[in-house]
Write an enzyme that holds these catalytic residues in place. Structure first.
Site, mmCIF file in Angstrom:
data_model
loop_
_atom_site.group_PDB
_atom_site.id
_atom_site.type_symbol
_atom_site.label_atom_id
_atom_site.label_comp_id
_atom_site.label_asym_id
_atom_site.label_seq_id
_atom_site.Cartn_x
_atom_site.Cartn_y
_atom_site.Cartn_z
ATOM 1 N N GLY A 8 0.891 -0.881 -0.018
ATOM 2 C CA GLY A 8 -0.006 0.068 -0.084
ATOM 3 C C GLY A 8 0.915 1.222 -0.107
ATOM 4 O O GLY A 8 0.510 2.326 0.516
ATOM 5 N N GLY A 11 -0.334 4.848 -1.158
ATOM 6 C CA GLY A 11 -1.240 5.797 -0.272
ATOM 7 C C GLY A 11 -0.785 6.880 0.583
ATOM 8 O O GLY A 11 0.463 7.103 0.393
ATOM 9 N N GLN A 12 -1.880 7.495 1.154
ATOM 10 C CA GLN A 12 -1.310 8.550 1.718
ATOM 11 C C GLN A 12 -0.216 8.532 2.703
ATOM 12 O O GLN A 12 0.970 9.241 2.841
ATOM 13 C CB GLN A 12 -2.520 9.429 2.573
ATOM 14 C CG GLN A 12 -2.050 10.820 3.213
ATOM 15 C CD GLN A 12 -3.222 10.866 4.484
ATOM 16 O OE1 GLN A 12 -3.818 10.365 5.149
ATOM 17 N NE2 GLN A 12 -3.327 12.363 4.978
ATOM 18 N N ASP A 34 2.094 -1.826 -4.404
ATOM 19 C CA ASP A 34 0.715 -1.439 -4.469
ATOM 20 C C ASP A 34 0.027 -2.264 -5.442
ATOM 21 O O ASP A 34 0.571 -3.168 -6.362
ATOM 22 C CB ASP A 34 0.617 -0.058 -4.946
ATOM 23 C CG ASP A 34 -0.704 0.576 -3.977
ATOM 24 O OD1 ASP A 34 -1.753 0.109 -4.126
ATOM 25 O OD2 ASP A 34 -0.466 1.465 -3.152
ATOM 26 N N ILE A 35 -1.063 -2.064 -5.567
ATOM 27 C CA ILE A 35 -1.880 -2.923 -6.359
ATOM 28 C C ILE A 35 -2.054 -2.508 -7.840
ATOM 29 O O ILE A 35 -2.244 -3.142 -8.891
ATOM 30 C CB ILE A 35 -3.552 -2.923 -5.912
ATOM 31 C CG1 ILE A 35 -4.644 -3.853 -6.684
ATOM 32 C CG2 ILE A 35 -4.085 -1.531 -6.046
ATOM 33 C CD1 ILE A 35 -4.697 -5.179 -6.085
ATOM 34 N N TYR A 142 -15.189 -0.316 8.598
ATOM 35 C CA TYR A 142 -14.117 -0.073 8.817
ATOM 36 C C TYR A 142 -13.368 -0.074 10.133
ATOM 37 O O TYR A 142 -12.551 -0.874 10.430
ATOM 38 C CB TYR A 142 -13.485 1.569 8.374
ATOM 39 C CG TYR A 142 -12.092 1.776 8.624
ATOM 40 C CD1 TYR A 142 -11.251 1.445 7.848
ATOM 41 C CD2 TYR A 142 -11.789 2.947 9.819
ATOM 42 C CE1 TYR A 142 -9.899 1.748 8.150
ATOM 43 C CE2 TYR A 142 -10.512 3.613 9.874
ATOM 44 C CZ TYR A 142 -9.508 3.004 9.013
ATOM 45 O OH TYR A 142 -8.226 3.334 9.182
ATOM 46 N N LYS A 146 -10.922 -3.091 11.846
ATOM 47 C CA LYS A 146 -9.611 -2.725 12.496
ATOM 48 C C LYS A 146 -9.677 -3.441 14.120
ATOM 49 O O LYS A 146 -8.715 -3.746 14.604
ATOM 50 C CB LYS A 146 -9.603 -1.285 12.741
ATOM 51 C CG LYS A 146 -9.153 -0.588 11.681
ATOM 52 C CD LYS A 146 -7.800 -0.888 11.001
ATOM 53 C CE LYS A 146 -7.225 -0.240 9.596
ATOM 54 N NZ LYS A 146 -5.928 -0.845 9.070
ATOM 55 N N ILE A 172 -5.024 11.650 9.750
ATOM 56 C CA ILE A 172 -3.582 12.339 9.296
ATOM 57 C C ILE A 172 -3.544 13.279 8.307
ATOM 58 O O ILE A 172 -4.075 13.239 7.314
ATOM 59 C CB ILE A 172 -2.623 10.939 8.912
ATOM 60 C CG1 ILE A 172 -2.619 9.759 9.940
ATOM 61 C CG2 ILE A 172 -1.134 11.585 8.780
ATOM 62 C CD1 ILE A 172 -2.107 9.852 11.377
#
Ligand code: SER
Length: 321
Positions: A8, A11-12, A34-35, A142, A146, A172
């Site tokens: 990943g 991502g951010q 990543d994908i 989500y 988690k 973030i």
């Protein structure tokens, strides 16, 4: 030197973590994956592999090829998108952590970082100064993923000795890579709109207070917990982590100190309910005591940095285009 795979990495958080890890351990020791190829800077700035976080063989092939011993699993579907695609969020967020935990259990890798979130908490959690150990009844897909992930991390650590480390990130805030699909994303979008349009229409109401953090602090916390002596990392589900806590009104006032004409309007949507279910502020004293976490950026310092960086970024893109 650890041999690292970031899953990943486009991502951010994954992208900035990759840059930091390359700085610390050398670009030859950090594989970004990543994908897809959507983040061209990550794809072109070092070793890059296509890895599907939901496919065990895809991860295993990559770790064999690059002799990886440490995985940072940053791929996830966040809260707002997760409400639109509940089964996809479940599959991605849960299959990926299981694959990585099993790779460690079977001795193929030595260390895992996996982020959790303030989303593990819910409307029945004490919202102010939320303790490390408290009621956690999440109401988003989500948050459920988690929380389940946290339980499995602790289980794999206790039963199989897996060295997994985790932080409950707040929202973030960063300027390099945009976040995608989260409820806290407003606190990034607002800076871009302030610099470009001097107006932002916020999808949360003005007094919605949420825990937040500047990217540099989040990356420092991540590196710090991964470098800590194993016996100081006493919590193997996930650590509360805190820095800032503000409302859309607070952040808009901080921006107005630099851009006095900036205006904010409010049009809450379905993300308001998600935000209402989360804590307003977090007690992270366990992280501060166990492995000496501390943050650097308050709201004003972060705002100054965000505006300076975004002004440069947009100036560069207008002069080069
Ligand atoms: N930033 C995340 C979200 O808004 C919370 O961890 O979904």
């Amino acid at each position: 030197m650890p041999r690292i795979l970031v899953i990943g990495a486009g991502g951010q958080i994954g992208s900035e973590l990759t840059y930091k890890l390359r700085e610390l351990y050398g670009p030859e020791n950090v594989v970004a994956s990543d994908i897809g190829y959507h983040n061209t800077h990550i794809v072109n700035s070092g070793i890059f592999e296509i890895v599907d976080a939901q496919d065990y063989d895809s991860i295993k092939t990559c770790i064999d090829k690059h002799e990886i011993d440490t995985i940072y699993l940053m791929a996830a579907m966040l809260s707002a998108t997760g409400e639109k695609y509940p089964m996809k969020a479940w599959d991605l967020n849960i299959n990926s952590i299981f694959h990585v935990l099993n790779l460690a259990k079977d001795g193929f890798i030595k260390q895992i970082f996996w982020p959790s979130s303030i989303a593990v908490f819910g409307p029945t959690t004490p919202a102010l100064n939320t303790p490390q150990h408290t009621i956690a009844e999440p109401t988003t897909v989500y948050g459920i993923t988690k929380q389940v992930g946290e339980r499995w991390c602790e289980y794999y650590h206790d039963k199989y000795g897996v060295d997994v480390r985790s932080l409950r990130y707040p929202g973030i805030i960063s300027w390099k890579t945009m976040p995608g699909g989260g409820t806290t994303d407003y606190a990034v979008e607002i800076y871009h709109k302030a610099v470009l349009n001097k107006h932002y229409e916020c999808f949360l109401s003005e007094n919605t207070q949420l825990p937040m953090m500047f990217m540099e602090d989040a990356i420092n916390a991540t590196v710090k917990i991964m470098q800590a002596e194993s016996n100081t990392v006493k919590i193997r589900s996930s650590y509360n982590l805190a820095a800032l806590s503000f409302t859309p009104k607070d952040i808009s006032e901080a921006i107005q100190k630099h851009i006095p004409e900036f205006k904010i309007t409010y049009k809450p949507d379905f993300r308001q309910n998600i935000a209402n279910s989360w804590p307003k502020s977090i007690d992270d004293s366990s992280a501060r005591t166990d492995w000496n976490w501390s943050h650097n950026y308050d709201l004003d310092k972060m705002t100054e940095e965000m505006i300076t960086q975004l002004r440069n970024k947009y100036k560069d893109s207008t002069t080069t285009n």
